[in-house]
Scaffold this motif. Structure first.
Motif, PDB file in Angstrom:
ATOM      1  N   GLU A  55       0.763  -1.209  -0.056  1.00  0.00           N
ATOM      2  CA  GLU A  55      -0.090  -0.046  -0.218  1.00  0.00           C
ATOM      3  C   GLU A  55       0.808   1.406  -0.005  1.00  0.00           C
ATOM      4  N   GLU A  56       1.719   1.341   1.011  1.00  0.00           N
ATOM      5  CA  GLU A  56       2.508   2.588   1.246  1.00  0.00           C
ATOM      6  C   GLU A  56       3.678   2.786   0.103  1.00  0.00           C
ATOM      7  N   LEU A  57       4.194   1.638  -0.484  1.00  0.00           N
ATOM      8  CA  LEU A  57       5.544   1.945  -1.463  1.00  0.00           C
ATOM      9  C   LEU A  57       5.069   1.021  -2.908  1.00  0.00           C
ATOM     10  N   GLY A  58       4.055   0.137  -2.896  1.00  0.00           N
ATOM     11  CA  GLY A  58       3.907  -0.411  -3.972  1.00  0.00           C
ATOM     12  C   GLY A  58       5.040  -1.422  -4.262  1.00  0.00           C
ATOM     13  N   ALA A  59       5.527  -1.924  -2.976  1.00  0.00           N
ATOM     14  CA  ALA A  59       6.673  -2.836  -3.074  1.00  0.00           C
ATOM     15  C   ALA A  59       6.211  -4.060  -2.648  1.00  0.00           C
ATOM     16  N   THR A  60       7.213  -5.222  -3.023  1.00  0.00           N
ATOM     17  CA  THR A  60       6.952  -6.399  -2.332  1.00  0.00           C
ATOM     18  C   THR A  60       8.324  -6.659  -1.745  1.00  0.00           C
ATOM     19  N   ILE A  61       8.539  -7.774  -0.558  1.00  0.00           N
ATOM     20  CA  ILE A  61       9.757  -7.889   0.237  1.00  0.00           C
ATOM     21  C   ILE A  61       9.871  -9.488   0.452  1.00  0.00           C
ATOM     22  N   LEU A  95       1.948   1.804  -7.839  1.00  0.00           N
ATOM     23  CA  LEU A  95       1.275   0.785  -7.408  1.00  0.00           C
ATOM     24  C   LEU A  95       0.496   1.398  -5.913  1.00  0.00           C
ATOM     25  N   ARG A  96       1.160   2.463  -5.360  1.00  0.00           N
ATOM     26  CA  ARG A  96       0.794   2.841  -4.048  1.00  0.00           C
ATOM     27  C   ARG A  96      -0.569   3.283  -4.046  1.00  0.00           C
ATOM     28  N   HIS A  97      -1.257   2.749  -2.842  1.00  0.00           N
ATOM     29  CA  HIS A  97      -2.847   3.028  -2.674  1.00  0.00           C
ATOM     30  C   HIS A  97      -3.101   2.871  -1.132  1.00  0.00           C
ATOM     31  N   GLY A  98      -4.083   3.300  -1.021  1.00  0.00           N
ATOM     32  CA  GLY A  98      -4.663   3.116   0.696  1.00  0.00           C
ATOM     33  C   GLY A  98      -5.136   4.490   1.159  1.00  0.00           C
ATOM     34  N   PRO A  99      -5.937   4.180   2.156  1.00  0.00           N
ATOM     35  CA  PRO A  99      -6.694   5.421   2.781  1.00  0.00           C
ATOM     36  C   PRO A  99      -5.688   6.546   3.209  1.00  0.00           C
ATOM     37  N   GLU A 100      -4.276   6.149   3.762  1.00  0.00           N
ATOM     38  CA  GLU A 100      -3.545   7.103   4.225  1.00  0.00           C
ATOM     39  C   GLU A 100      -2.988   7.957   3.159  1.00  0.00           C
ATOM     40  N   LEU A 101      -2.878   7.510   1.890  1.00  0.00           N
ATOM     41  CA  LEU A 101      -2.738   8.176   0.601  1.00  0.00           C
ATOM     42  C   LEU A 101      -3.502   9.160   0.003  1.00  0.00           C
ATOM     43  N   ALA A 102      -4.720   8.632   0.440  1.00  0.00           N
ATOM     44  CA  ALA A 102      -5.963   9.477  -0.354  1.00  0.00           C
ATOM     45  C   ALA A 102      -6.627  10.271   0.360  1.00  0.00           C
ATOM     46  N   ASP A 103      -6.329  10.458   1.629  1.00  0.00           N
ATOM     47  CA  ASP A 103      -6.812  11.512   2.682  1.00  0.00           C
ATOM     48  C   ASP A 103      -5.912  12.351   3.060  1.00  0.00           C
ATOM     49  N   PRO A 104      -5.855  13.652   2.129  1.00  0.00           N
ATOM     50  CA  PRO A 104      -5.084  14.857   2.718  1.00  0.00           C
ATOM     51  C   PRO A 104      -4.899  15.124   4.164  1.00  0.00           C
ATOM     52  N   ASP A 105      -5.895  14.677   5.038  1.00  0.00           N
ATOM     53  CA  ASP A 105      -5.651  15.083   6.447  1.00  0.00           C
ATOM     54  C   ASP A 105      -4.730  14.322   7.223  1.00  0.00           C
ATOM     55  N   THR A 106      -4.127  13.133   6.416  1.00  0.00           N
ATOM     56  CA  THR A 106      -3.151  12.149   6.970  1.00  0.00           C
ATOM     57  C   THR A 106      -1.926  12.824   6.848  1.00  0.00           C
TER      58      THR A 106
END
Length: 159
Positions: A55-61, A95-106
């Motif tokens: 979600e936060e990086l579009g990454a796999t580990i 590929l980053r996604h998720g609520p924290e990226l979509a909400d400017p208040d975060t």
């Protein structure tokens, strides 16, 4: 008392560490690890960690190694944060996604890559302080591990 568990990752990407720079208008920026709360649909800490990294990086580990656990016994909720070390195997920031990226208040969640070097980590304002101290103490070991892995990979490409 309610307990909220979080999974967070110190990420190695070759000869670099990957963190998130957080900030709000008018506030002081700081860096922290990728990660967040274990959600009801997560099979456990590692599943939550892998979801958060995507979600936060579009990454796999790759495989994860637990580094430390910090507990904050808050008023109504105790927060237990599990910190892991992992190598990034693939990253595509588109590929980053998720609520924290979509909400400017975060606030901002900007990826930052820094050398595997204690001085570089010291200059980040890495939070929380216990994590910063742990990373500074171990970054030399991780740099040697990373360099060894690069040498093995380069050696395997030779005829």
């Amino acid at each position: 008392m309610k307990v909220r568990r979080k999974a967070r990752a110190v990420l190695l990407d070759g000869d670099r560490l990957v963190f998130l720079r957080r900030g709000w208008p008018g506030g002081s920026a700081y860096c922290t690890t990728v990660g967040g709360s274990v959600e009801p649909g997560d099979a456990g800490l590692e599943a939550a960690l892998r979801r958060e990294v995507m979600e936060e990086l579009g990454a796999t580990i790759g495989p994860v190694e637990e580094l430390m656990t910090l507990t904050d016994p808050g008023g109504a909720t105790t927060v237990v944060e599990h910190y892991f070390l992992a190598d990034v195997t693939d990253m595509d920031l588109s590929l980053r996604h998720g609520p924290e990226l979509a909400d400017p208040d975060t606030g901002d969640y900007e990826p930052v890559r820094v050398p595997l070097d204690a001085r570089a980590v010291t200059g980040l304002n890495l939070q929380p302080p216990e994590l910063r101290d742990h990373v500074i103490e171990h970054v030399g070991t991780w740099a040697a591990r990373s360099a060894g892995a690069r040498r093995r990979t380069q050696g395997s490409d030779r005829p």
